[in-house]
Enzyme design. Structure first.
Site, short mmCIF file in Angstrom:
data_model
loop_
_atom_site.label_atom_id
_atom_site.label_comp_id
_atom_site.label_asym_id
_atom_site.label_seq_id
_atom_site.Cartn_x
_atom_site.Cartn_y
_atom_site.Cartn_z
N LYS A 1 -19.40 -41.84 15.57
CA LYS A 1 -20.07 -40.88 16.43
C LYS A 1 -19.94 -39.49 15.81
CE LYS A 1 -18.97 -38.08 19.78
NZ LYS A 1 -19.97 -37.02 19.47
N GLY B 1 -8.48 -34.57 22.23
CA GLY B 1 -7.57 -35.55 21.66
C GLY B 1 -6.72 -36.21 22.73
N GLU C 1 -6.61 -35.85 14.60
CA GLU C 1 -6.47 -34.63 13.81
C GLU C 1 -6.95 -33.52 14.71
OE1 GLU C 1 -5.42 -36.09 9.86
OE2 GLU C 1 -5.38 -34.12 10.79
N CYS D 1 -9.57 -26.33 11.00
CA CYS D 1 -8.40 -26.66 11.80
C CYS D 1 -7.12 -26.04 11.23
CB CYS D 1 -8.24 -28.17 11.96
SG CYS D 1 -8.55 -29.07 10.45
N GLU E 1 -6.02 -21.26 19.85
CA GLU E 1 -6.88 -21.47 18.69
C GLU E 1 -8.24 -20.88 18.96
OE1 GLU E 1 -8.07 -25.50 17.81
OE2 GLU E 1 -7.84 -25.15 15.66
#
Lengths: 503, 501
Positions: free
Chosen positions: B190, B248, B266, B300, B397
């Protein structure tokens, strides 16, 4: 002093085409004359006639090759070309070999005598596969980080050795070249290689492919010539740190002594064998017959791991002999021209080998074994020998003890497992062994007791690039193929970085 | 009705882009509402792409399962897998210009970086994992030589759901697809609903390379639909996700609730960059500014918190700000541009909100921080100084070219500041003191630590997060563990069991 060119027109039936290449030494990316000024005759074993001449190299040529290899190592190869780049070149070489499979196979059949079918579908295909396998390892040569205390950072590097010497035999010329080139190049070494003086043609042909693939000059160098001159020069050389040899146990000894006497270079050896094939009562007899025949007659018996001693348990002995005889009789009708599609077995590689094998056949007869099948020359031209079987053999007989390296198998009857394991292991060799039994538990436990570097269960002579191969006892030192071969071509350096300890 | 769209690439060439779902080597319409794919440099629609619903995901999983049972998995040798994967690398190389152009159009990144960075690394990644394909070995283990042979087999896990982000569409695709194929797994992929175009094109190359139908299936969809469906699917053996830490968590919960499928994640980061006084200041500044502006900060491991030793603070910040001002943002087809737009309106507004928060919480803007005039989601490098640990711009972040700079006195303080985060993805340190480099790299709680460098990865070195930055590792030999399942075999050949005992 000149470099000759070999030119040949293959007229089929399986492939029609021309091959043409130089037959000098290949040093620093160029074909150069041999220092001796002399040439070696190349015989076509199918006809016994000379078809080509290759340069005869000498110790001075080895020096030149070593210099070229060292320079390449110091300037462009080693770790200066990173692993992923080395891998790419190996893949490219494999592709070029695959693109030229028919020409290389034809050349191998012409030079060695093996059938075109075997050369094409086994030797050359497997050689390319071997290079592909080692291409994958090139950027995966890992060391370890080893924890001791916080005051030290300790790790290992698996560095290339540098210039390595490689001496290969005549039984699988092209395949043995790949087995040597693959791991050595993947690990970042440069190479001085001596092909057999009997079968140098495919090694020479592949030189232009090596250059075309992009390997810098000097990374792979080929020095032609005899074992006593060029081979000796390599094993005695003070600037070669490692020698790899495949050939007879007798010569392997010489190489190791020379290595010890010169600079204690690292040595790996793939030597002879007298591999036992043990067939139990509960084996699938039809299959065992076919495998056993494959074990001894594949490549005309010129295989280091040939299953040359066949032990059949008494319960199926008669049935086995009957079926084996029928099978071998069929194979005997398929001896002939290597280029004919239905040929199973071509000639032996040379007059010397032919004489040697016939001598063993005579010895078998004179020592009282029963010559059950074959034993004669096939035809009147070339070095052809009929597939041969001896029965009623005793352990002390030369044909049971010594490596014949021809299409000569000995079959003995056995009663019990303890006895056959003892007999199977009663040899100075330890290259391979095979066990046939439908009781896989028993097959495995017997396999574990056999003193051999490769043990086949319900098969014989089937190798894979991914699985290691090598000998116990006097069959060799070290392993080729698989990840294990990398150890032959790396030097482990341990680095201790002091973080906090002051004197 | 054709499932394609004609698209004009930044270089002016027209290319036909597939826009359907790719299941079992067939293009099909999706049954969820179509996705609008937008050019972030111009804010204009590129085309629409089919979106997968839960039903479509079922079909894709079924195709992958069938392939795993019949043509892939244990039905294909490692050697053959290696050849196919190398072929795929060759095809990507052949089409690299076109793929770079498409990547830049959809994601916004400069074409030159897409070509020289993303795609070059992608080709290398496939060649690297091709090499592993026939080297997946188990162990033989001595237990009792008289009675038992014990060994392990590292079998392919099976059907893998892979969910990839929009920041490096092609490269993230490679990191997932390569080790999965090398180990013999089949895939339902995906791609991000924002950047699906290159994944669709790449699936065509997979077919061209010769992989059997169903080995790789591509199903663009919303994360909440396709991603959720894969994470909770009862016939998916493993899910691999790269994206935000929040998502996640959801993936891991869904995996636990459904069939305890294996999970690798990740996730995000707030990676610290430490500048010690012995550092080569000019070089450190180059790495530091690259660390926050590469991919316009949408990385990231972006080095988004910078801590500078007080003795060199003023001098270093001066150098850094000068370099930040040399960074040019603009459309990706312009070779003079160092960074493209942010990928979408949502990301754009998010980053602007963080910049506003930084100002509101009292940090000082050393450069940047202004709204862009004109079309496109462009944000210039923005540096905040005088930050405090509790500020949002220090804790959260941002995923844009926004850097928070703090100060430290001692090495211990630097380490404490660096580790004061729930994340643990990357970290960097600059120092000429070798002992300090070893001490600090040992103390930093991050999955990747760069010493006198930043952000540069290699396909054969593992990558992944500590703490809440992730679970598992990608790249290197370690990625193989995520896609293999260990079976131990105990083969008795000598022990007879008495009864009763």
């Amino acid at each position: 002093m000149s470099v000759k060119t070999f030119s040949y027109e293959f007229t089929g039936p399986q492939w029609k085409g021309k091959t043409e290449f130089k037959t000098g030494n290949f040093i620093n990316g160029e074909f150069v004359p041999g220092g001796s000024g002399k040439f070696i005759d190349v015989y076509n074993p199918t006809t016994g006639k000379v078809i080509a001449q290759i340069s005869e190299g000498n110790a001075a040529d080895v020096d030149l090759a070593v210099d070229a290899a060292q320079k390449a190592y110091d300037t462009v190869w080693g770790l200066k070309t990173p692993g992923f780049a080395r891998g790419k070149l190996l893949i490219r070489l494999a592709e070029l070999i695959e693109e030229n499979v028919d020409e290389l196979a034809s050349l191998e059949a012409l030079d060695n005598g093996k059938t075109f079918a075997a050369a094409r579908n086994f030797d050359v295909v497997e050689a390319a596969a071997c290079l592909r396998y080692y291409a994958g390892w090139a950027d995966k040569i890992h060391g370890k980080v080893i924890e001791t205390s916080e005051e030290k950072f300790g790790y290992t590097r698996h560095e290339p050795i540098g210039v390595v010497g490689q001496i290969i035999p005549w039984n699988f010329p092209f395949l043995m070249l790949a087995w040597k080139l693959g791991p050595a190049l993947a690990c970042g070494n440069t190479i001085v290689l001596k092909p057999s003086e009997f079968t140098s043609l495919t090694a020479l042909r592949v030189c232009t492919l090596i250059s075309a693939a992009g390997f810098p000059p000097g990374v792979v160098n080929i020095v032609l010539g005899y074992g006593q001159t060029v081979g000796a020069a390599i094993s005695e050389h003070m600037k070669i740190e490692k020698v790899a040899f495949t050939g007879s146990t007798a010569v392997g000894r010489t190489i190791m002594k020379a290595a010890a006497g010169s600079n204690l270079k690292k040595v790996t050896l793939e030597l002879g064998g007298k591999s036992p094939n043990v067939v139990f009562n509960d084996a699938d007899v039809d299959q065992a017959v076919k495998w056993a025949a494959h074990g001894i007659y594949f490549n005309h018996g010129q295989t280091c791991c040939a299953g040359s001693r066949i032990y059949v348990q008494s319960g199926i002995y008669d049935s086995f002999i009957e079926k084996f005889t029928a099978h071998v009789k069929t194979l005997s009708t398929l001896v002939g021209d290597p280029f004919h599609p239905s040929t199973f077995q071509g000639p032996q590689v040379s007059q010397i080998q032919y004489d040697r094998i016939m001598h063993y056949i005579e010895s078998g007869k004179s020592q009282g074994a029963t010559l059950h099948l074959g034993g004669e020359r096939h035809g009147t031209e070339g070095y052809f020998i009929q597939p041969t079987v001896f029965t009623d053999v005793e352990p002390h007989m030369k044909i049971v003890q010594e490596e014949i390296f021809g299409p000569v198998g000995v079959i003995a009857k056995f009663e019990d497992e303890e006895d056959v394991v003892r007999q199977a292991n009663d040899t100075m060799y330890g290259l391979a062994a095979a066990v046939f039994s439908r009781d896989v538990g028993r097959a495995i436990s017997v396999a574990h007791r056999l003193q051999a570097g490769t043990v086949w269960v319900n098969c014989v002579n089937m190798l894979n690039s991914q699985i290691p191969f090598g000998g116990f006892k006097q069959s060799g030192i070290g392993r080729e193929l698989g990840e294990y071969a990398l150890a032959n071509y790396t030097n482990v350096k341990a680095v201790h970085v002091n973080i906090g300890t002051n004197m | 009705m054709a499932l394609t769209a004609d698209v004009t690439l930044p270089n002016g060439k027209k290319v036909t882009v597939p826009t359907g779902l790719y299941i079992n080597d067939k293009w099909v319409e999706g049954s969820a509402p179509k996705l609008d794919i937008v050019n972030p440099a111009t804010e204009e629609l590129i085309c629409q792409v089919s979106a997968a619903s839960e039903k479509d995901i079922d079909a894709a999983v079924a195709a992958a399962r069938l392939a795993f049972k019949t043509t892939w998995g244990k039905n294909v040798t490692g050697f053959e897998r290696a050849k196919l994967i190398n072929k795929l690398a060759d095809l990507i190389e052949r089409d690299s210009e076109e793929l770079a152009q498409l990547e830049s159009l959809n994601n916004g990144k400069p074409v030159k970086f897409a070509l020289g960075g993303d795609i070059t690394d992608t080709i290398g990644c496939f060649r690297y994992y091709a090499g592993w394909a026939d080297k997946i070995v188990g162990q033989t283990i001595e237990v009792d030589n008289k009675t038992k042979l014990a060994f392990t087999r590292h079998e392919p896990i099976g059907v893998c759901g892979q969910i990839i982000p929009w920041n490096y569409p092609i490269n993230m695709w490679a990191w997932k697809v390569a080790p999965a194929l090398a180990t013999g797994c089949t895939i339902v992929m995906k791609p991000s609903e924002i950047t699906p175009l290159t994944a669709l094109k790449l699936n065509v190359l997979v077919t061209e390379a010769g992989f059997p139908p169903g080995v790789l299936n591509t199903v663009p969809s919303l994360g909440s639909v396709g991603g959720a469906a894969l994470a909770s699917h009862l016939d998916v053996d493993k899910v691999a996700f790269t994206g935000s830490t929040i998502t996640g968590r959801k993936i891991m919960e869904a995996a636990a609730k459904s069939n305890l499928k294996k999970v690798s994640l990740e996730l995000g980061g707030k990676s610290p960059h430490l500048i010690f006084e012995s550092a080569d200041l000019d070089q450190a500044a180059n790495w530091a500014i690259m660390g926050i502006t590469w991919n316009t900060g949408q990385d990231c491991t972006a080095g988004s918190r910078l801590y500078v030793q007080d003795s060199i603070y003023d001098k270093f910040v001066d150098i850094l700000v000068k370099k930040a001002k040399e960074f040019v943002v603009g459309p990706g087809h312009d070779d003079n541009v160092s960074g493209g737009p942010l990928v979408s309106k949502t990301q754009f507004e998010r980053v602007l909100n963080y910049i506003a928060a930084g100002k509101a919480e009292g940090a000082t803007v050393a450069c940047g921080g202004e709204k862009w005039n004109g079309k496109g989601y462009f944000v210039e490098p923005t540096i905040f100084t005088n930050v405090k640990p509790e500020m949002k711009i220090v804790k959260e972040e941002i995923f844009g070219p926004v850097l928070a700079i703090g100060k430290f006195q001692t090495e211990e303080e630097a380490i404490a500041l660096a580790n004061d985060t729930t994340y643990g993805l990357g970290a960097g340190l600059h120092s000429k003191d070798a002992d300090q480099c070893m001490r600090v790299s040992s103390a930093l709680e991050a999955g990747t630590v760069w010493v006198n460098q930043y952000n540069l990865l290699n396909n054969n070195v593992p990558f992944g997060g500590k703490k809440q930055s992730g679970i598992g590792r990608e790249l290197g030999s370690y990625a193989l563990e995520e896609y293999t399942s260990i079976k131990a075999v105990h083969w008795n050949f000598g022990e007879k069991l008495p009864w009763p005992l």
